[in-house]
Design a protein around this motif. Sequence first.
Motif, PDB file in Angstrom:
ATOM      1  N   ARG A  49       0.828  -1.147  -0.016  1.00 41.65           N
ATOM      2  CA  ARG A  49      -0.063  -0.024   0.156  1.00 41.65           C
ATOM      3  C   ARG A  49       0.848   1.292   0.217  1.00 41.65           C
ATOM      4  O   ARG A  49       1.919   1.356   0.913  1.00 41.65           O
ATOM      5  CB  ARG A  49      -0.877  -0.131   1.288  1.00 41.65           C
ATOM      6  N   LEU A  50       0.754   2.172  -0.918  1.00 40.63           N
ATOM      7  CA  LEU A  50       1.180   3.528  -0.805  1.00 40.63           C
ATOM      8  C   LEU A  50       0.533   4.264   0.129  1.00 40.63           C
ATOM      9  O   LEU A  50      -0.590   4.459   0.200  1.00 40.63           O
ATOM     10  CB  LEU A  50       0.832   4.022  -2.395  1.00 40.63           C
ATOM     11  N   LEU A  51       1.489   4.861   1.022  1.00 43.48           N
ATOM     12  CA  LEU A  51       0.952   5.482   2.273  1.00 43.48           C
ATOM     13  C   LEU A  51       1.201   7.164   1.953  1.00 43.48           C
ATOM     14  O   LEU A  51       0.346   7.893   2.574  1.00 43.48           O
ATOM     15  CB  LEU A  51       2.018   5.299   3.292  1.00 43.48           C
ATOM     16  N   TYR A  52       2.010   7.431   0.981  1.00 38.29           N
ATOM     17  CA  TYR A  52       2.503   8.847   0.754  1.00 38.29           C
ATOM     18  C   TYR A  52       3.154   8.882  -0.482  1.00 38.29           C
ATOM     19  O   TYR A  52       3.893   8.198  -0.892  1.00 38.29           O
ATOM     20  CB  TYR A  52       3.017   9.548   1.841  1.00 38.29           C
ATOM     21  N   PHE A  53       2.753  10.176  -1.344  1.00 33.57           N
ATOM     22  CA  PHE A  53       3.600  10.319  -2.460  1.00 33.57           C
ATOM     23  C   PHE A  53       3.729  11.869  -2.666  1.00 33.57           C
ATOM     24  O   PHE A  53       2.486  12.463  -2.530  1.00 33.57           O
ATOM     25  CB  PHE A  53       2.995   9.650  -3.849  1.00 33.57           C
ATOM     26  N   ARG A  54       4.701  12.318  -3.351  1.00 33.76           N
ATOM     27  CA  ARG A  54       4.788  13.816  -3.497  1.00 33.76           C
ATOM     28  C   ARG A  54       4.133  13.845  -4.867  1.00 33.76           C
ATOM     29  O   ARG A  54       4.830  13.072  -5.961  1.00 33.76           O
ATOM     30  CB  ARG A  54       6.217  14.168  -3.404  1.00 33.76           C
ATOM     31  N   LYS A  55       3.122  14.553  -5.091  1.00 38.86           N
ATOM     32  CA  LYS A  55       2.468  14.829  -6.301  1.00 38.86           C
ATOM     33  C   LYS A  55       3.394  15.315  -7.378  1.00 38.86           C
ATOM     34  O   LYS A  55       4.175  16.384  -7.176  1.00 38.86           O
ATOM     35  CB  LYS A  55       1.319  15.671  -6.005  1.00 38.86           C
ATOM     36  N   PRO A  56       3.618  14.678  -8.750  1.00 35.11           N
ATOM     37  CA  PRO A  56       4.349  15.269  -9.578  1.00 35.11           C
ATOM     38  C   PRO A  56       3.789  16.480 -10.274  1.00 35.11           C
ATOM     39  O   PRO A  56       2.396  16.416  -9.964  1.00 35.11           O
ATOM     40  CB  PRO A  56       4.680  14.073 -10.376  1.00 35.11           C
ATOM     41  N   ASP A  57       4.518  17.016 -11.270  1.00 38.10           N
ATOM     42  CA  ASP A  57       3.756  17.782 -12.202  1.00 38.10           C
ATOM     43  C   ASP A  57       2.606  17.386 -12.839  1.00 38.10           C
ATOM     44  O   ASP A  57       2.820  16.524 -13.202  1.00 38.10           O
ATOM     45  CB  ASP A  57       4.950  18.854 -13.102  1.00 38.10           C
ATOM     46  N   TYR A  73      -6.607  14.534 -17.001  1.00 38.85           N
ATOM     47  CA  TYR A  73      -6.014  14.398 -15.706  1.00 38.85           C
ATOM     48  C   TYR A  73      -6.380  13.359 -14.652  1.00 38.85           C
ATOM     49  O   TYR A  73      -7.526  12.918 -14.802  1.00 38.85           O
ATOM     50  CB  TYR A  73      -6.137  15.928 -15.263  1.00 38.85           C
ATOM     51  N   LEU A  74      -5.187  12.624 -13.783  1.00 40.89           N
ATOM     52  CA  LEU A  74      -5.563  11.672 -13.143  1.00 40.89           C
ATOM     53  C   LEU A  74      -5.415  12.057 -11.758  1.00 40.89           C
ATOM     54  O   LEU A  74      -4.920  13.421 -11.433  1.00 40.89           O
ATOM     55  CB  LEU A  74      -4.767  10.393 -13.175  1.00 40.89           C
ATOM     56  N   GLU A  75      -6.233  11.503 -10.566  1.00 42.77           N
ATOM     57  CA  GLU A  75      -6.200  11.762  -9.261  1.00 42.77           C
ATOM     58  C   GLU A  75      -4.618  11.437  -8.784  1.00 42.77           C
ATOM     59  O   GLU A  75      -4.002  12.127  -7.882  1.00 42.77           O
ATOM     60  CB  GLU A  75      -6.909  10.961  -8.259  1.00 42.77           C
ATOM     61  N   ARG A  76      -4.127  10.618  -9.327  1.00 37.68           N
ATOM     62  CA  ARG A  76      -2.755   9.813  -9.128  1.00 37.68           C
ATOM     63  C   ARG A  76      -2.179   9.226 -10.304  1.00 37.68           C
ATOM     64  O   ARG A  76      -2.929   8.237 -11.018  1.00 37.68           O
ATOM     65  CB  ARG A  76      -2.683   8.968  -7.982  1.00 37.68           C
TER      66      ARG A  76
END
Length: 176
Positions: A49-57, A73-76
């Motif tokens: 499970r992904l807990l955190y990610f820094r949102k890219p451009d 565009y995507l949420e992630r």
Amino acid sequence: MQAQGRVRQTDLDSGRVEKGRKVGEWTYYALTGSGRKVLVQRYDYDRKRLLYFRKPDEHPYRHEVAGSWQSGYLERPPLYIGGDGALSTYMRQLQYPEQARSKNVQGRVVVRFVIDTLGTASNYQVLTGIGSGCDEEALRVARSIPHEWIPGRKDGRAVPVEYELPFTFRITQAQK
């Protein structure tokens, strides 16, 4: 009960390893253009499970919704576990084809593939090529990347997404 295994920590990642496998929560970092270290991902290998990610451009991705491909565009976006640093480890395995070196062929090859809702990559193809063996080498390396992708998400659901990966072929003085 104390967790077993050894802790591995580098400048860009940290977590526990048991029997050669990553376990528990791992943190991944990247360096900014100015050399500042920033957190890019936290991933739990036990729970997958992904807990955190820094949102890219943000930019639009081609993705499939209800059997139809669209751009938007995507949420992630799809993410490689460990971030670009982990992905670049595999991309560095690129070998300059002798045919390209002898003809002084240089440039960028873009390989496109689909990351499905389970994080598996497939349908590899050269989107932009330069020939002389470079296209085949870029495909070889792209196919060798382990299937450790986190699927893209749209409207709260995982969706298949087309992902483009650029490979640069540049002859340096040391290679001549």
